[in-house]
Design an enzyme around this catalytic site. Structure first.
Site, PDB file in Angstrom:
ATOM      1  N   ASN A  74      -5.724  -8.976   1.848  1.00 56.63           N
ATOM      2  CA  ASN A  74      -5.341  -8.543   3.188  1.00 56.63           C
ATOM      3  C   ASN A  74      -3.814  -8.603   3.355  1.00 56.63           C
ATOM      4  OD1 ASN A  74      -5.605  -7.776   6.023  1.00 56.63           O
ATOM      5  ND2 ASN A  74      -7.688  -8.548   5.901  1.00 56.63           N
ATOM      6  N   HIS A 101      -2.796  -7.125  -0.112  1.00 55.86           N
ATOM      7  CA  HIS A 101      -3.689  -7.357  -1.251  1.00 55.86           C
ATOM      8  C   HIS A 101      -2.961  -7.828  -2.517  1.00 55.86           C
ATOM      9  CE1 HIS A 101      -7.097  -6.141   0.971  1.00 55.86           C
ATOM     10  NE2 HIS A 101      -7.012  -4.839   0.800  1.00 55.86           N
ATOM     11  N   HIS A 172     -13.994  -6.331  -2.561  1.00 50.54           N
ATOM     12  CA  HIS A 172     -13.585  -5.155  -1.806  1.00 50.54           C
ATOM     13  C   HIS A 172     -14.452  -3.922  -2.095  1.00 50.54           C
ATOM     14  CE1 HIS A 172     -10.869  -2.496   0.380  1.00 50.54           C
ATOM     15  NE2 HIS A 172     -10.112  -3.536   0.713  1.00 50.54           N
ATOM     16  N   SER A 173     -15.747  -4.091  -2.228  1.00 54.64           N
ATOM     17  CA  SER A 173     -16.616  -2.923  -2.380  1.00 54.64           C
ATOM     18  C   SER A 173     -16.728  -2.156  -1.071  1.00 54.64           C
ATOM     19  CB  SER A 173     -18.014  -3.344  -2.836  1.00 54.64           C
ATOM     20  OG  SER A 173     -18.080  -3.459  -4.232  1.00 54.64           O
ATOM     21  N   GLN A 273     -13.498  -9.287   7.157  1.00 59.10           N
ATOM     22  CA  GLN A 273     -12.768  -8.061   7.469  1.00 59.10           C
ATOM     23  C   GLN A 273     -13.746  -6.891   7.408  1.00 59.10           C
ATOM     24  OE1 GLN A 273      -9.462  -8.150   8.191  1.00 59.10           O
ATOM     25  NE2 GLN A 273      -8.893  -5.991   8.247  1.00 59.10           N
ATOM     26  N   GLU A 301     -15.444  -7.787   3.900  1.00 65.85           N
ATOM     27  CA  GLU A 301     -14.657  -8.639   3.013  1.00 65.85           C
ATOM     28  C   GLU A 301     -14.572 -10.053   3.587  1.00 65.85           C
ATOM     29  OE1 GLU A 301     -10.834  -6.480   2.421  1.00 65.85           O
ATOM     30  OE2 GLU A 301     -11.911  -4.928   3.541  1.00 65.85           O
TER      31      GLU A 301
END
Length: 336
Positions: A74, A101, A172-173, A273, A301
Site C-alpha cells: 500500500n 507497494h 494482491h490477487s 484494502q 488485501e
C-alpha cells in the site's frame, strides 16, 4: 507440473512456475513477485483470479496481479517516515510523489527463490537488502502458499530484520467468481465499522470514519455497484477491522449469484484494502483469452493500514531485530 521456466526477466533471470493442488483447488504460482498466476476450483471452469498466460506481459502490464507487494504494501505519503528519530526517504514510484507497494523495484517485482515445495504447497523466499528502495535493515522474507481441505488457499507471509524497519505485506490477487467481464454484480460483505477516507492521491487523510450511512457500508451483504446516490464509487480504501493484529477471524464474504461461487476471507490483520479494480486496463490478453477492462476483478488485501508510520493511532508496521513477523490469510472457496 514440475517446476518449469515460465519466462525471463530483462536482466536475464529465469522466472519459474510451479503447480500445486489440494482441497478442490489447483494453483499455478511463479517466482516473479511470489505471485499467484492462476487459480481454479473443481467443477468451476473459469479462473478465480486475473492473470496473464505469458510472463512477458507481467512486467509491462500487470497491476500486481496475484503478487506479494512490499516491503511495505500500500501507500506511504511522500515516501517519508521517521523511525527511532531517524528520517527515511523511500522510492517515490506513485506519480513521482508517494511510495506504493515497496517501490518501483519492490519485492512484488523481483524474482524470489523456491525454498520448499510439495504437492499442495510452495514456499518462496527473498532477501531484501539494507537500503533497497530506501528501507533500513536486511530483511529476510518468505511467502508460503498452501491448499488445504475445504477449498482453502492459505497465504502466510513471514519476515525478520537485522535493524528496526517497516514491514507490511499483502496478497494482491484480483478475484472474479464467475468469469464475467466485470464484478460489480458480485455481492460483498466486509466486517468493518470504520474505513479510512483518502485524498486525491489515495493517501489516507488521517481521519477514521464510520461506514454507517455511507457507500462504504458493507456490513450487510450487497452488490458492489450499489451506491446511495447511484453515483460511481472508486473503491480503493482500507477498512478498519481492528486496532492491532488479532487471532484469525472471518472479515469478508463475497459471492456471485451467477456461478454460486463463494469466497470467505479469514485473517488476523487489522486492515482490509478493498479495491474494486476501476483502473484495470491492460492491452494484452489475460487468462481465457480475455482482455481485462475496468472492474474485471476485485482485491481484498489483508494488511496494516496504509501510511501507518505517519499517522498516530494507526496500527504499527515496525519490525525490530529478534522479532518475527507473521501475517496469515485464508481465502476459502466453495460453491452453493
Amino acid at each position: 507440473m514440475d517446476i518449469e521456466v515460465f519466462g525471463t526477466t530483462a536482466n536475464g533471470d529465469n522466472v519459474h512456475r510451479v503447480e500445486i493442488s489440494g482441497g478442490g483447488l489447483t494453483a499455478r504460482l511463479m517466482t516473479w513477485g511470489a505471485s499467484l498466476q492462476d487459480l481454479r476450483l473443481a467443477g468451476h471452469a473459469p479462473p478465480l483470479v486475473l492473470g496473464f498466460p505469458k510472463f512477458d506481459h507481467y512486467p509491462a502490464h500487470s497491476p500486481y496481479f496475484g503478487a506479494t507487494p512490499g516491503r511495505y504494501a500500500n501507500r506511504i505519503a511522500h515516501g517519508r517516515f521517521q523511525l527511532d528519530g531517524t528520517d527515511y526517504q523511500l522510492d517515490r514510484n506513485q506519480q513521482g510523489k508517494h511510495h506504493l507497494h515497496g517501490g518501483s523495484q519492490g519485492i512484488g517485482k523481483r524474482v524470489w527463490t523456491i525454498a520448499q515445495r510439495g504437492d499442495d504447497f510452495v514456499r518462496f523466499e527473498i532477501d531484501d537488502r539494507d537500503g533497497h528502495m530506501g528501507y533500513p535493515g536486511n530483511c529476510r522474507i518468505a511467502c508460503t502458499y498452501r491448499l488445504k481441505t475445504g477449498g482453502v488457499l492459505s497465504v502466510v507471509h513471514e519476515a525478520e530484520s537485522d535493524q528496526p524497519t517497516l514491514c507490511n505485506m499483502a496478497h494482491h490477487s484480483y478475484f472474479n467468481l464467475d468469469g464475467s467481464s466485470e464484478i460489480l454484480s458480485h455481492e460483498l460483505m466486509i466486517a468493518a465499522e470504520h474505513y479510512l477516507p483518502v485524498d486525491g492521491d489515495q493517501i489516507p487523510t488521517g481521519m477514521i470514519e464510520p461506514v454507517a450511512d455511507t457507500d462504504f457500508d458493507f456490513r450487510d451483504m450487497r452488490a458492489i455497484r450499489q451506491a446511495t446516490d447511484n453515483a460511481f464509487v472508486a473503491y480503493d480504501h482500507n477498512f478498519c477491522l481492528s486496532e492491532k493484529r488479532v487471532p484469525k477471524r472471518v472479515v469478508a464474504l463475497a459471492r456471485s449469484l451467477n456461478s454460486g461461487v463463494v469466497l470467505e476471507v479469514w485473517t488476523g490483520e487489522p486492515g482490509l484494502q478493498f479495491y474494486g479494480g476501476f483502473k484495470i486496463s491492460p492491452t494484452v490478453e489475460g487468462l481465457q483469452g480475455q482482455t481485462y477492462q475496468a472492474h474485471a476483478g476485485f482485491c481484498l488485501e489483508s494488511q496494516i493500514w496504509p501510511d501507518s508510520p505517519n499517522n498516530r493511532g494507526f496500527p504499527s508496521a515496525v519490525l525490530r531485530p529478534g522479532e518475527r513477523l507473521t501475517q496469515e490469510t485464508d481465502y476459502i472457496f466453495s460453491r452453493s
